[in-house]
Design a protein around this motif. Sequence first.
Motif, short mmCIF file in Angstrom:
data_model
loop_
_atom_site.label_atom_id
_atom_site.label_comp_id
_atom_site.label_asym_id
_atom_site.label_seq_id
_atom_site.Cartn_x
_atom_site.Cartn_y
_atom_site.Cartn_z
N SER A 483 22.41 17.00 18.32
CA SER A 483 22.78 17.88 19.41
C SER A 483 21.79 19.02 19.62
CB SER A 483 24.17 18.46 19.16
OG SER A 483 24.14 19.36 18.06
N ILE A 486 19.78 18.12 22.46
CA ILE A 486 20.52 18.21 23.72
C ILE A 486 20.54 19.64 24.22
CG2 ILE A 486 22.77 17.82 24.79
CD1 ILE A 486 23.29 15.67 22.68
N ASP A 528 24.57 16.46 30.71
CA ASP A 528 25.64 16.63 29.71
C ASP A 528 26.82 15.71 29.99
OD1 ASP A 528 24.29 18.46 28.20
OD2 ASP A 528 25.19 20.23 29.15
N MET A 531 25.98 12.30 28.63
CA MET A 531 26.07 12.32 27.17
C MET A 531 27.52 12.36 26.71
SD MET A 531 24.29 12.18 24.43
CE MET A 531 22.65 12.56 25.08
N MET A 553 29.02 14.49 18.51
CA MET A 553 28.12 14.55 19.65
C MET A 553 28.85 15.07 20.90
SD MET A 553 25.49 11.60 20.96
CE MET A 553 26.79 10.47 21.48
N THR A 557 28.13 18.66 22.85
CA THR A 557 27.80 18.61 24.27
C THR A 557 28.62 19.65 25.05
OG1 THR A 557 27.24 16.26 24.13
CG2 THR A 557 27.71 17.14 26.32
#
Length: 608
Positions: A483, A486, A528, A531, A553, A557
């Motif tokens: 993450s 991300i 996002d 994901m 995850m 997010t």
Amino acid sequence: MLLALLALILAMGGVMALNKAFTPEYGLDLAGGTTVTLTPVTPNGGAPSQESLDLAVNIIRDRVNGNGISDAEVVKSGDNIVISVPGAGQEEVVKLVGTTAELRFRQVLAVGEGSPAPPGQMPTQAPTPSAVPSNGKATDGGEGATTPAPRSTAQSSPSASPTGRALSSALTAPDPSATPSTEAETGTKKDATDRRAAREPKTEAKDGEDAPADRSARRAAKNAAAPSATPSPSATPSAPANDPLAGVDTTGVDPKALERFKTLDCAKDKGQGAQDAPDQQYVGCSQDGSAKYILDKAAVTGTSIDKATSGVDQTTGEWLVQLSFKGQGPQQWSKVTTTAFNSQPPRNQVAMVLDGVVISAPVIQEPITGGRAQISGNFTQVTADELANQLKYGALPLKFKTDSIEEVSSTLGADQLRGGLIAGAIGLGLVVIYSLLYYRGLGIVSVLSLVVATVLTYESVVVLGATAGFRLSLPHIIGLIVSIGITADSFIVYFERIRDEMKEGRRSLRAAVEVAWARARRTILIADAVMFIAAVVLYFLAVGGVAGFAFAMGLTTLIDIVVVFMFTKPFVALLARRKFFAKGHKLSGLDAERMSQSSAAPTVPQEA
């Protein structure tokens, strides 16, 4: 927005303090736990079918890992089922997974003391619930409200709620000095009772108090359509002193049930896990063994339960379990409560039998037609949650015996945990270095945003561990490390959009920050969302470690969205007012050289 974010962080910290939880709970691979091996027991002694084993595995998995984040494992090993639960004690695991959780609702036919009286001692009949206001209330669950629940305490005269609801006080332990009691009712029934009481001196029944009564008095009360408040001079003198059936109305009771009732000693065996055939009368004990019951055929079974939830009585603060029925359940529940309402004590009670033990036997004060019920007693939060989960996820199709119980150590331990944390620190450090070298002053925003994301992630993991049973395992740690990329990607999208707006040369930094945000947030939300959808699909389709990775995850997010919207953008807007950034200082990352600004170059509007 910055103040709102600060309030969120402080609120989560407050939850941690209230639960006295400041470190995460670890999973099997990091902290160990308990492994239980269950062996199925079939009526004919043969091997169980694979279908029943698969169903049992699914039900047990739901019990120990219903939300998919506790890191518990359930697998088949031949005809056995092996359950591994992190951080739990042996007794707790066996109770959770070994209970069949077959619930049945049966009308009470007779009640007696749990243990036979010693020779030469007169038996004391179990107390009969009365119909006067007491300290307990219960409801049929109408409107979904949680109302006061009956208290299972050791009183000689349990009572029912004045609102006409079911109470579980019938399970109270009989006082050895207490005698069976009934109560005078109101209206015409009370007048008839008072006239009868007037003919027998030295007997008085006051509203809210109990007066002695025996079997003859109850017979007379039934003929008068009201319970008598006076004792009868004859107390079945012909019955043996140690006969447990003395004073018990045996009308309609199976002779086999009567024999079982005579010999049952709840002090020696309460019948936990006994075969409870729904189409036969049953003799069972209360949870504390103080009373035993003859129960009619099952009127409603656990398969008719639609939902089961635990909750707190808002008035008494007691924990209880609320049920709602499905299919024919509401009609069956209405029928048995109507029958009980029209019967004399103790047949005005409906017992709730779980795995052969009477966990509650409330008095029915009026027919309950709402299709809802509740179970109350001496529950704690843990026991109420356990019972609700057992009833919600269904009864096991097989009986099981515990073959072995083992305490297992962590399979990975501190070395692997340390390695995962080091890997995360290295990844975080590389992102910080890249941000500072490439974005210079703006890199500070990246670093602080990552710090905020780390704080929120840690608090989320700790709070989930304290309130939802979340256990941090190596797959979770991997998901948290992934993450980081991300989160960094969201910063890059926003910063590059600001640069694009600045390169046009027609906007100040403050204007570019707002215009860039309007365009960048769409890209951030789309990325996002993709994901998060992937994490949700993986979480529901996978089990075990893969589901744990997907959960971590998805969690990070959501945290990324919170950080970008509540910290990154407001903080950049604040920095845009500083001369260091507004005038394009060489170290700001927004200087003219870095922007490649040229007055002769044509300007082209940038699109998202």
